[in-house]
Design a protein around this motif. Structure first.
Motif, PDB file in Angstrom:
ATOM      1  N   SER A 113      10.891  -6.560  -5.958  1.00 31.74           N
ATOM      2  CA  SER A 113      11.135  -5.202  -6.447  1.00 31.74           C
ATOM      3  C   SER A 113      12.376  -5.207  -7.333  1.00 31.74           C
ATOM      4  O   SER A 113      13.375  -5.854  -7.019  1.00 31.74           O
ATOM      5  CB  SER A 113      11.354  -4.246  -5.265  1.00 31.74           C
ATOM      6  OG  SER A 113      10.184  -4.149  -4.491  1.00 31.74           O
ATOM      7  N   SER A 169       7.066  -3.301 -13.324  1.00 38.04           N
ATOM      8  CA  SER A 169       6.561  -1.980 -13.729  1.00 38.04           C
ATOM      9  C   SER A 169       7.052  -1.600 -15.112  1.00 38.04           C
ATOM     10  O   SER A 169       6.308  -1.000 -15.905  1.00 38.04           O
ATOM     11  CB  SER A 169       6.985  -0.916 -12.705  1.00 38.04           C
ATOM     12  OG  SER A 169       6.337  -1.119 -11.468  1.00 38.04           O
ATOM     13  N   GLN A 217      -0.845   2.699  -8.659  1.00 40.34           N
ATOM     14  CA  GLN A 217      -0.800   2.536  -7.207  1.00 40.34           C
ATOM     15  C   GLN A 217      -1.134   3.844  -6.496  1.00 40.34           C
ATOM     16  O   GLN A 217      -1.849   3.856  -5.494  1.00 40.34           O
ATOM     17  CB  GLN A 217       0.586   2.053  -6.779  1.00 40.34           C
ATOM     18  CG  GLN A 217       0.761   1.926  -5.279  1.00 40.34           C
ATOM     19  CD  GLN A 217       2.139   1.409  -4.895  1.00 40.34           C
ATOM     20  OE1 GLN A 217       2.837   0.801  -5.698  1.00 40.34           O
ATOM     21  NE2 GLN A 217       2.545   1.646  -3.660  1.00 40.34           N
ATOM     22  N   ASP A 223      -0.813  -1.423 -11.894  1.00 40.68           N
ATOM     23  CA  ASP A 223       0.506  -1.585 -11.280  1.00 40.68           C
ATOM     24  C   ASP A 223       0.377  -1.424  -9.766  1.00 40.68           C
ATOM     25  O   ASP A 223       0.197  -0.320  -9.272  1.00 40.68           O
ATOM     26  CB  ASP A 223       1.474  -0.535 -11.842  1.00 40.68           C
ATOM     27  CG  ASP A 223       2.915  -0.807 -11.454  1.00 40.68           C
ATOM     28  OD1 ASP A 223       3.169  -1.824 -10.769  1.00 40.68           O
ATOM     29  OD2 ASP A 223       3.794  -0.012 -11.838  1.00 40.68           O
ATOM     30  N   GLU A 224       0.436  -2.545  -9.049  1.00 38.00           N
ATOM     31  CA  GLU A 224       0.291  -2.543  -7.586  1.00 38.00           C
ATOM     32  C   GLU A 224      -0.938  -1.707  -7.166  1.00 38.00           C
ATOM     33  O   GLU A 224      -0.822  -0.758  -6.380  1.00 38.00           O
ATOM     34  CB  GLU A 224       1.561  -1.988  -6.923  1.00 38.00           C
ATOM     35  CG  GLU A 224       2.800  -2.823  -7.141  1.00 38.00           C
ATOM     36  CD  GLU A 224       2.798  -4.123  -6.333  1.00 38.00           C
ATOM     37  OE1 GLU A 224       1.890  -4.313  -5.496  1.00 38.00           O
ATOM     38  OE2 GLU A 224       3.689  -4.939  -6.551  1.00 38.00           O
ATOM     39  N   GLY A 253      -1.390  -1.163  -3.392  1.00 33.75           N
ATOM     40  CA  GLY A 253      -0.176  -0.935  -2.609  1.00 33.75           C
ATOM     41  C   GLY A 253      -0.327   0.110  -1.525  1.00 33.75           C
ATOM     42  O   GLY A 253       0.387   0.075  -0.518  1.00 33.75           O
ATOM     43  N   THR A 297       1.539  -7.336  -8.736  1.00 29.67           N
ATOM     44  CA  THR A 297       1.266  -7.315  -7.302  1.00 29.67           C
ATOM     45  C   THR A 297       2.345  -8.078  -6.546  1.00 29.67           C
ATOM     46  O   THR A 297       2.971  -8.995  -7.081  1.00 29.67           O
ATOM     47  CB  THR A 297      -0.114  -7.927  -6.989  1.00 29.67           C
ATOM     48  OG1 THR A 297      -0.367  -7.832  -5.590  1.00 29.67           O
ATOM     49  CG2 THR A 297      -0.184  -9.390  -7.413  1.00 29.67           C
ATOM     50  N   HIS A 298       2.548  -7.684  -5.291  1.00 28.78           N
ATOM     51  CA  HIS A 298       3.411  -8.441  -4.387  1.00 28.78           C
ATOM     52  C   HIS A 298       2.594  -9.432  -3.558  1.00 28.78           C
ATOM     53  O   HIS A 298       3.166 -10.258  -2.848  1.00 28.78           O
ATOM     54  CB  HIS A 298       4.148  -7.489  -3.427  1.00 28.78           C
ATOM     55  CG  HIS A 298       5.276  -6.746  -4.064  1.00 28.78           C
ATOM     56  ND1 HIS A 298       6.433  -7.356  -4.503  1.00 28.78           N
ATOM     57  CD2 HIS A 298       5.435  -5.421  -4.340  1.00 28.78           C
ATOM     58  CE1 HIS A 298       7.257  -6.454  -5.003  1.00 28.78           C
ATOM     59  NE2 HIS A 298       6.667  -5.272  -4.936  1.00 28.78           N
TER      60      HIS A 298
END
Length: 225
Positions: A42, A47, A92, A168-169, A172, A200-201
């Motif tokens: 993060s 983003s 997201q 974007d994610e 999530g 993505t994480h």
């Protein structure tokens, strides 16, 4: 094959209590027919980079080229037109209009580029049907599950047949089963004349891409693929 998107020495700063450099001298080339994942902690700039690519935000410095044309940050009307016709965005938090049905949320994106209401509704039903939403046309977002809302958001992103899909994610807010289903859909959207870029994480999802871009502290640390 030449690159469809080129970022040259892109930097982005925000003036808050002190100047924050979100992106630092980014150089990146993206080709049609490829899926790109962006990973990093993060605050690494994922983003912000997607917002620059979507033309929602403008760089503080640097040049963006799409299809060999320079993007003029000051020409907001043209950039809005490019975004509506060439770029599909999946958020997201879905970003669906709460007072509109699933079908209306999808079809409005087509009407935004001056397609007729009738044509837009027909196309929206066709895309939603392919995503397993044919029984959800008249449901409001609060009547749908998280996975269904995200599939509505994907349908909205697809309706204008974009060459660029940005996410974007996108999983999530979803449980793991819904997340896997959404990513399966996303990966299957790959086409020779399309670029898909997602942040993505989740390393498992990131590894599904053709090319993994790792970011840290506003820089690209590595590009694999």
């Amino acid at each position: 094959m030449s690159s469809f998107i080129k970022l040259k020495k892109i930097s982005k700063s925000f003036d808050v209590e002190s100047k924050v450099r979100a992106l630092k001298n980014i150089n990146l080339e993206l080709k049609l027919g490829k899926i790109y994942s962006i990973v990093g902690p993060s605050g690494s700039g994922k983003s912000t980079l997607l917002n620059i690519l979507s033309l929602i935000d403008t760089p503080s410095k640097g040049l963006i080229q799409i299809d060999n044309k320079n993007i003029d940050a000051e020409n907001k009307n043209l950039n809005d037109s490019i975004r509506a016709s060439k770029i599909g965005i999946i958020y997201q938090s879905y970003n669906l209009l709460s007072d509109f049905t699933a079908l209306e949320n999808v079809s409005l994106a087509a009407m935004a580029i001056n397609r007729s209401k009738r044509e837009s509704l027909i196309e929206a039903k066709k895309i939603m049907g392919k995503l397993g939403l044919s029984k959800r046309y008249n449901h409001l977002p609060n009547e749908l599950s998280g996975g269904e809302n995200q599939r509505v958001a994907i349908a909205r992103a697809l309706i204008n047949k974009p060459k660029i899909i940005l996410a974007d994610e996108p999983t999530g807010n979803l449980d793991i089963t819904s997340a896997k289903n959404v990513f399966k859909i996303l990966i299957n959207l790959k086409k020779p004349n399309r670029i898909i870029i997602f942040a993505t994480h989740n390393r498992e999802f990131a590894n599904m891409s053709d090319c993994k871009i790792e970011m840290i502290d506003g820089n690209i640390k590595s590009i694999n693929g």
